[in-house]
Design a protein around this motif. Structure first.
Motif, mmCIF file in Angstrom:
data_model
loop_
_atom_site.group_PDB
_atom_site.id
_atom_site.type_symbol
_atom_site.label_atom_id
_atom_site.label_comp_id
_atom_site.label_asym_id
_atom_site.label_seq_id
_atom_site.Cartn_x
_atom_site.Cartn_y
_atom_site.Cartn_z
ATOM 1 N N VAL A 40 -2.848 54.119 9.722
ATOM 2 C CA VAL A 40 -3.829 53.419 8.890
ATOM 3 C C VAL A 40 -3.682 51.906 9.005
ATOM 4 C CG1 VAL A 40 -4.144 55.344 7.303
ATOM 5 C CG2 VAL A 40 -2.371 53.638 6.824
ATOM 6 N N ALA A 41 -2.467 51.404 9.217
ATOM 7 C CA ALA A 41 -2.282 49.957 9.385
ATOM 8 C C ALA A 41 -2.988 49.474 10.646
ATOM 9 C CB ALA A 41 -0.795 49.623 9.445
ATOM 10 N N GLU A 42 -2.935 50.262 11.701
ATOM 11 C CA GLU A 42 -3.611 49.899 12.953
ATOM 12 C C GLU A 42 -5.124 49.895 12.767
ATOM 13 O OE1 GLU A 42 -4.117 52.101 17.212
ATOM 14 O OE2 GLU A 42 -2.052 51.885 16.457
ATOM 15 N N ARG A 43 -5.631 50.854 12.038
ATOM 16 C CA ARG A 43 -7.072 50.879 11.760
ATOM 17 C C ARG A 43 -7.478 49.650 10.957
ATOM 18 N NH1 ARG A 43 -7.860 57.010 9.412
ATOM 19 N NH2 ARG A 43 -6.119 57.970 10.551
ATOM 20 N N ALA A 44 -6.657 49.301 9.965
ATOM 21 C CA ALA A 44 -6.942 48.121 9.147
ATOM 22 C C ALA A 44 -6.961 46.857 10.000
ATOM 23 C CB ALA A 44 -5.899 47.994 8.034
ATOM 24 N N GLY B 59 1.780 57.440 3.062
ATOM 25 C CA GLY B 59 2.589 57.245 1.881
ATOM 26 C C GLY B 59 2.390 55.860 1.296
ATOM 27 N N VAL B 60 3.130 55.561 0.241
ATOM 28 C CA VAL B 60 2.954 54.286 -0.458
ATOM 29 C C VAL B 60 3.213 53.100 0.465
ATOM 30 C CG1 VAL B 60 3.823 52.839 -2.332
ATOM 31 C CG2 VAL B 60 3.430 55.261 -2.729
ATOM 32 N N ARG B 61 4.270 53.169 1.265
ATOM 33 C CA ARG B 61 4.576 52.032 2.145
ATOM 34 C C ARG B 61 3.477 51.846 3.197
ATOM 35 N NH1 ARG B 61 9.145 48.929 3.102
ATOM 36 N NH2 ARG B 61 10.306 50.205 1.588
ATOM 37 N N ASP B 62 2.977 52.925 3.761
ATOM 38 C CA ASP B 62 1.899 52.823 4.749
ATOM 39 C C ASP B 62 0.624 52.275 4.120
ATOM 40 O OD1 ASP B 62 3.491 53.868 6.781
ATOM 41 O OD2 ASP B 62 2.918 55.931 6.318
ATOM 42 N N LEU B 63 0.318 52.712 2.912
ATOM 43 C CA LEU B 63 -0.873 52.227 2.216
ATOM 44 C C LEU B 63 -0.729 50.749 1.879
ATOM 45 C CD1 LEU B 63 -1.501 55.256 -0.171
ATOM 46 C CD2 LEU B 63 -2.834 54.650 1.869
ATOM 47 N N ALA B 64 0.474 50.338 1.480
ATOM 48 C CA ALA B 64 0.708 48.926 1.179
ATOM 49 C C ALA B 64 0.516 48.068 2.426
ATOM 50 C CB ALA B 64 2.107 48.738 0.609
ATOM 51 N N GLU B 65 1.016 48.547 3.559
ATOM 52 C CA GLU B 65 0.840 47.821 4.815
ATOM 53 C C GLU B 65 -0.639 47.713 5.163
ATOM 54 O OE1 GLU B 65 2.431 46.055 8.516
ATOM 55 O OE2 GLU B 65 2.897 46.139 6.381
ATOM 56 N N MET B 66 -1.382 48.771 4.969
ATOM 57 C CA MET B 66 -2.828 48.762 5.202
ATOM 58 C C MET B 66 -3.507 47.685 4.360
ATOM 59 S SD MET B 66 -5.489 51.813 4.164
ATOM 60 C CE MET B 66 -5.372 51.441 2.394
#
Length: 414
Positions: free
Chosen positions: A47-51, A99-106
């Motif tokens: 998801v971070a890459e998509r963002a 997860g929370v960390r991935d969502l935060a990075e996004m």
């Protein structure tokens, strides 16, 4: 209310600074470039890459939305196209399983394109992350229908938590078969495109105030978005008031009834998960300001003063990053409690202090060029001020931390 859409083929962001004698020099000050229209936004990759792929497209309309107090509606189309609306839904239920960390990075990355988009979307994101956590860690099958609907229909959830908080707001009256709700929910970020608002109302019963929790269909005739959002910063979030007039909620629609004005286990979960996500946005704003300031500062020969400012700025940013990681670590213990609230809110206070200071130093480092709106720093300076206003604010946070240190009760400190 009318919803305005951004034009991806429009001219570059509005520039209010007076023109220089050299047009190329003026263009250099506009360090936010306008990209070509995106052809396809893929849902492939983390998801971070998509963002990150969305950042230039979000940046293209950020200044214009800010200047016109206009909700960033088209950006939600991009977020849906990238599969970010369902990013936090478990893979077993059709989402990306972040997860929370991935969502935060996004969210941190999205903020580097458009602060308002990231902040408004953080409210949806944490409303997805909380039921996903409860499904995963508390084995609550009741969370499945909502999570599956988010994944399949890409519905947008709104939050009224910051304005309601522990005391709740609005009025619930018991009627046959349920409750009649009258309320005005403020700071409802993303209101123009919301499908469901996760909210509550105060029920006075048996001599005490209780808060009922329920979901509100934003398309119901009793629900109206009021065009009220005129703010210092985060102007594109569409954080309008939502008026609810006589909406019927059946008994089965009330998911929880809790005492008003005190911490509840559900709020331990909500606050532990939500605030690392919301404050990832402010960290991203600070990082963006830092990068803009460095770009502008490098166009001048370095001096002892600019070296000093740059060092102080990066030190403040490092402190904000460390504090935010502390928040994430508290969430990743998967043990919401008074202790996790203390850790998250302490981290929040430190992110607020150091993110704001980072942007202040970025303005100083950039010199006169940064004072022009075209540079983008002026907008980020206003946007970062929003970090001050989410709960727990400075006073309650300090009292909560002090009570924890001294072994005093914290259940009514909010």
């Amino acid at each position: 209310m009318a919803v305005h859409f951004l034009n991806w083929n429009a001219a570059p962001p509005i520039r209010d600074a007076p023109p220089t004698t050299n047009e190329r020099e003026q263009n250099d000050m506009n360090v936010i470039a306008t990209p070509t229209q995106p052809e396809t936004v893929l849902t492939e990759g983390p998801v971070a890459e998509r963002a990150r792929r969305l950042v230039p497209h979000l940046a293209a309309g950020a200044a214009e939305a800010d200047a016109q107090d206009r909700f960033v509606a088209d950006n939600y189309t991009l977020l849906k196209s990238a599969g970010l609306v369902e990013a936090g839904v478990p893979t077993e239920l059709g989402g990306a399983g972040a997860g929370v960390r991935d969502l935060a990075e996004m969210l941190r990355i999205l903020a580097q394109g458009c602060s308002s988009t990231a902040l408004a979307f953080s409210m949806h994101t944490h409303q997805v992350a909380v039921p996903a956590w409860r499904w995963r860690h508390q084995k609550l099958a009741a969370m499945e229908p909502l999570l599956k609907r988010i994944a399949s229909e890409r519905i947008i959830l709104l939050s009224s938590g910051g304005s309601d908080w522990l005391p709740g707001s609005g009025k619930a009256e018991r009627v046959e078969g349920g409750y009649r709700i009258t309320a005005r929910k403020v700071f409802s970020s993303g209101a123009p495109v919301g499908d469901l608002m996760m909210t509550g109302a105060v029920l006075h019963e048996d001599g005490a105030d209780h808060v009922l929790h329920f979901a509100v269909n934003m398309k119901a005739p009793e629900v109206k978005v009021l065009d009220t959002w005129r703010a210092l910063g985060m102007r594109g979030t569409g954080s309008h008031d939502v008026a609810i007039e006589g909406l019927f909620i059946p008994d089965a629609g009330a998911a929880l009834k809790r005492p008003a004005g005190q911490w509840h286990p559900l709020f331990h979960i909500i606050a532990t998960i939500a605030f690392p996500l919301v404050y990832a946005v402010y960290l991203g704003v600070a990082e963006h300001a830092r990068d803009l300031a460095v770009t502008l500062a490098k166009r001048r020969p370095p001096t002892e003063d600019t070296l000093h400012l740059a060092g102080r700025m990066d030190t403040s940013l490092r402190a904000a990053r460390l504090a935010h990681d502390w928040m994430l670590q508290a969430a990743e213990r998967n043990a919401p409690s008074a202790d996790s609230i203390n850790d998250v809110m302490t981290g929040k206070a430190l992110v607020t202090e150091h993110a704001i200071r980072t942007v202040e130093l970025a303005l100083e480092l950039s010199g006169g060029a940064g004072f022009h709106r075209a540079a983008g720093l002026e907008r980020l300076f206003r946007d970062i001020q929003g970090a001050r206003y989410h709960p727990l604010q400075a006073g309650p946070q300090a009292r909560y931390a002090g009570a924890m240190a001294l072994g005093a009760p914290v259940d009514r400190i909010f």
